[in-house]
Enzyme design. Structure first.
Site, PDB file in Angstrom:
ATOM      1  N   ASP A 122      29.689  -3.575  67.427  1.00 42.77           N
ATOM      2  CA  ASP A 122      30.860  -2.798  67.830  1.00 42.77           C
ATOM      3  C   ASP A 122      32.034  -3.087  66.898  1.00 42.77           C
ATOM      4  O   ASP A 122      32.262  -4.230  66.508  1.00 42.77           O
ATOM      5  CB  ASP A 122      31.228  -3.193  69.266  1.00 42.77           C
ATOM      6  CG  ASP A 122      32.273  -2.282  69.876  1.00 42.77           C
ATOM      7  OD1 ASP A 122      31.998  -1.081  70.001  1.00 42.77           O
ATOM      8  OD2 ASP A 122      33.363  -2.778  70.234  1.00 42.77           O
ATOM      9  N   ASP A 135      30.383   7.679  72.589  1.00 44.22           N
ATOM     10  CA  ASP A 135      31.806   7.962  72.375  1.00 44.22           C
ATOM     11  C   ASP A 135      32.062   9.417  72.021  1.00 44.22           C
ATOM     12  O   ASP A 135      33.196   9.790  71.706  1.00 44.22           O
ATOM     13  CB  ASP A 135      32.351   7.107  71.212  1.00 44.22           C
ATOM     14  CG  ASP A 135      32.422   5.628  71.556  1.00 44.22           C
ATOM     15  OD1 ASP A 135      32.545   5.303  72.747  1.00 44.22           O
ATOM     16  OD2 ASP A 135      32.360   4.811  70.623  1.00 44.22           O
TER      17      ASP A 135
HETATM   18  O1  TEU Z   1      34.480   2.143  69.541  1.00 41.41           O
HETATM   19  C1  TEU Z   1      35.330   1.839  68.470  1.00 41.41           C
HETATM   20  C2  TEU Z   1      36.223   2.868  67.980  1.00 41.41           C
HETATM   21  O2  TEU Z   1      36.611   2.750  66.845  1.00 41.41           O
HETATM   22  C3  TEU Z   1      36.904   3.914  68.795  1.00 41.41           C
HETATM   23  O3  TEU Z   1      37.792   4.590  67.955  1.00 41.41           O
HETATM   24  C4  TEU Z   1      36.012   4.918  69.362  1.00 41.41           C
HETATM   25  O4  TEU Z   1      35.690   5.858  68.394  1.00 41.41           O
HETATM   26  C5  TEU Z   1      36.689   5.550  70.542  1.00 41.41           C
HETATM   27  O5  TEU Z   1      35.660   5.909  71.377  1.00 41.41           O
HETATM   28  C6  TEU Z   1      37.586   6.711  70.268  1.00 41.41           C
HETATM   29  O6  TEU Z   1      37.691   7.532  71.394  1.00 41.41           O
HETATM   30  C7  TEU Z   1      33.785   1.067  70.097  1.00 41.41           C
HETATM   31  C8  TEU Z   1      32.856   1.525  71.197  1.00 41.41           C
HETATM   32  O7  TEU Z   1      31.874   2.362  70.666  1.00 41.41           O
HETATM   33  C9  TEU Z   1      33.655   2.157  72.294  1.00 41.41           C
HETATM   34  O8  TEU Z   1      32.854   2.662  73.312  1.00 41.41           O
HETATM   35  C10 TEU Z   1      34.578   1.111  72.836  1.00 41.41           C
HETATM   36  O9  TEU Z   1      35.436   1.679  73.792  1.00 41.41           O
HETATM   37  C11 TEU Z   1      35.405   0.443  71.745  1.00 41.41           C
HETATM   38  O10 TEU Z   1      34.642   0.080  70.610  1.00 41.41           O
HETATM   39  C12 TEU Z   1      36.020  -0.834  72.264  1.00 41.41           C
HETATM   40  O11 TEU Z   1      35.043  -1.823  72.400  1.00 41.41           O
END
Ligand code: TEU
Ligand code: CA
Length: 584
Positions: free
Chosen positions: A207, A344
């Site tokens: 992540d 996401d």
């Molecule tokens: O997402 C990281 C991230 O960079 C975010 O910008 C993501 O694109 C976000 O969903 C924008 O709406 C990761 C995980 O994939 C996400 O589910 C988490 O919420 C986030 O890290 C925090 O751990």
């Protein structure tokens, strides 16, 4: 001469599971680990070889488990450590691999490390998170700088006990760990990584894999959104100064003791040259990464803009984004990934193709052809194999659960004082790119709640589950699911050119309707030619120069009888065995 064994993960067909929404075994409305175990034969039959399981760790669930309160335990509704041992073993018995999410940029504010760290400035964990003094202006307390959290508001939260602020790039219940502290890094390696690799896990999806190292002078970010108190600060925390040093240390001190594990890093906001520093075979910091160029199309990149400010991207932009990811291999020893969905994102059918009923199934199959023809490690997201698509436009904010979506909606509510048209616009954006689109229960059959649960599902089930579901599609040899199964097999059969092919070339970069590309077999004179129609109309075929007349073998098409022209949403793959010498 010894021939190096190819990494197992390069050709592996991977599938992401979002535990809350996958399969509920005990009727509490929440998916769980025993539910996952019960479907392994289904995944095996589909052709899946590696499962990526999204966070199942103990967590207060402020961000669906990306806020971890204990790396070494399981969120009770999902099951127990014993269930996880069973899952690892069951996967291995079926000759499948299992990887977990590795969330080590931040923890939950309920993690024991943070509960200690926040107590005062002198406790043993005082320096495990990122604490800074307030900025005093005219006797008033302000955050140390103007950085915006990715999920809205300031990236800093005040704690009275320390009279200091801590940094949180995501919600305030997700404090960022202080990677500058050697002891913190060792704690992370032990608890989050070794604990699981010792159980025989096959790797991790990492992540926010490029955010651990920040600019420790914490300067104010330049104002790019005028009038806002908090500003996007990506350049101060993406790919920071010590990022590669940290990853090299992690590789040498930890990962290298566990053999050929898969480390696939999530890499938002990173240009081509920077990506290579993570994934070249020489640096081996990550096996491969998820690049964001495709999935941020139609949005403001990397969360810098508002969720409702979406736009329809063009096909040329889509092709260019795909080309960037495929070009990761051009003249390099790096590797790449293939994906159009994850937890996401909105569903690919709705965002990149069409979810209108008359073309939906054909379009879903065409996207299957696209993905299976691209080079890299391929990741399917749960439900993608049956063509699940975004929730209907008439859904209400009450139907959504995602913190990012709710924050975005409340922000609009607040700014525009509940104005109905603004709220409608906000819902429209969420309908297109909101994260809950991917988090709706998997549609297993046509019974109540789509066979996901016998209880009350934690999030609303998609309206169209009676038509789009696994049971129904398993019986239909023309279904999206049957087609995916066939494509996954073909991809393995033609692995050299489909999975490992090089020199990806787009032949119609400016065409708004058709996507035509070729790829080369890495060491034979063999070429693959792919035509994809992204429109509701018939389209002529644009043959690449030199390939008009050569003999072509049709490998696959998603329509019954491919004709002179491409049918709406048709995809077609040809193989050209000889005579390439002249053409190439
Ligand atoms: O997402 C990281 C991230 O960079 C975010 O910008 C993501 O694109 C976000 O969903 C924008 O709406 C990761 C995980 O994939 C996400 O589910 C988490 O919420 C986030 O890290 C925090 O751990
Ligand atoms: Ca359950």
């Amino acid at each position: 001469m010894s021939v190096a064994k190819p990494n197992w993960w390069k050709a592996s067909t991977c599938y992401q599971i979002w535990p809350a929404s996958y399969k509920d075994s005990n009727g509490d409305g929440i998916g769980d680990i025993p539910g996952i175990i019960s479907t392994l034969p289904y995944l095996k039959d589909l052709g899946i070889e590696t499962i990526w399981l999204s966070p199942m760790y103990d967590s207060p669930q402020k961000d669906m488990g990306y806020d971890i309160s204990n790396y070494e335990d399981i969120y009770p509704p999902y099951g127990t450590l014993g269930d996880m041992d069973n899952l690892i073993q069951s996967c291995h018995e079926l000759n499948m691999k299992l990887i977990l999410d590795l969330v080590i940029n931040h923890t939950s504010d309920q993690h024991a490390w943070f509960l200690e760290s926040r107590k005062d400035k002198a406790n043993p964990k005082a320096d495990w998170y990122i604490w800074r003094d307030p900025r005093m202006v005219d006797g008033e307390r302000h955050p140390p700088n103007n950085w915006a959290s990715i999920f809205g508001g300031s990236a800093w939260e005040y704690v009275r006990e320390r009279d200091q602020y801590y940094l949180h790039l995501f919600v305030k219940e997700q404090p960022d760990l202080n990677w500058e502290n050697e002891e913190t890094r060792q704690g992370i390696y032990q608890s989050a990584i070794k604990f699981w690799l010792d159980k025989g896990l096959d790797g991790f999806r990492v992540d926010t894999a490029n955010m651990y190292s920040k600019d420790t002078s914490y300067p104010d970010a330049p104002v790019t959104i005028p009038g806002e108190p908090y500003q996007p600060a990506f350049k101060y925390y993406l790919n920071g100064p010590r990022m590669h040093e940290f990853l090299q240390e992690q590789r040498e001190q930890v990962l290298d003791n566990y053999g050929d594990i898969l480390m696939v890093g999530e890499l938002p906001g990173t240009g081509f040259d920077d990506v290579l520093r993570y994934v070249s075979a020489e640096s081996r910091e990550y096996s491969c990464v998820f690049d964001f160029d495709v999935v941020t199309l139609g949005t403001h990149k990397d969360g810098a803009g508002k969720k409702h400010h979406t736009y329809r991207h063009t096909l040329p932009q889509f092709k260019d984004a795909i080309r960037k990811v495929q070009d990761m291999l051009r003249g390099t020893d790096a590797w790449t990934t293939v994906f159009l969905e994850n937890h996401d994102q909105g569903r690919s059918l709705s965002r990149f193709a069409t979810d209108r009923p008359e073309h939906r199934d054909t379009a879903a199959k065409m996207l299957a052809i696209l993905m299976c023809s691209l080079t890299g490690t391929m990741f399917l997201y749960q439900g993608q194999e049956i063509g699940m698509y975004n929730h209907p436009e008439h859904w209400d904010i009450e139907d959504l659960r995602d913190i990012d979506s709710l924050n975005a909606y409340n922000d609009v509510m607040h700014r525009h004082k509940g104005d109905a048209l603004w709220l409608k616009k906000a819902m429209k954006g969420l309908q297109m790119v909101g994260r809950d689109n991917a988090r709706l229960p998997v549609q297993w059959d046509g019974s109540a709640n789509a066979g996901f649960t016998t209880g009350k599902p934690w999030i609303r089930v998609h309206d169209d589950y009676e038509r789009v579901n696994v049971a129904r599609q398993l019986e239909d040899d023309k279904s999206v699911l049957t087609f995916w199964k066939k494509m996954i097999k073909l991809r393995k059969e033609y692995a050299e050119v489909m999975i490992f092919g090089r020199d990806f070339d787009v032949w119609d970069p400016f065409d708004q309707d058709v996507f035509t590309f070729t790829k080369l077999h890495p060491d034979k004179n063999e070429k693959m030619l792919v035509f994809l129609n992204f429109s509701d109309q018939e389209q002529p075929l644009h043959y690449p120069t030199g390939l008009e007349k050569v003999k072509k073998e049709l490998v696959v098409s998603n329509v019954d009888e491919p004709r002179k022209y491409l049918a709406p949403w048709e995809g077609r793959v040809y193989l050209i065995r000889e005579s390439v010498v002249n053409g190439a």
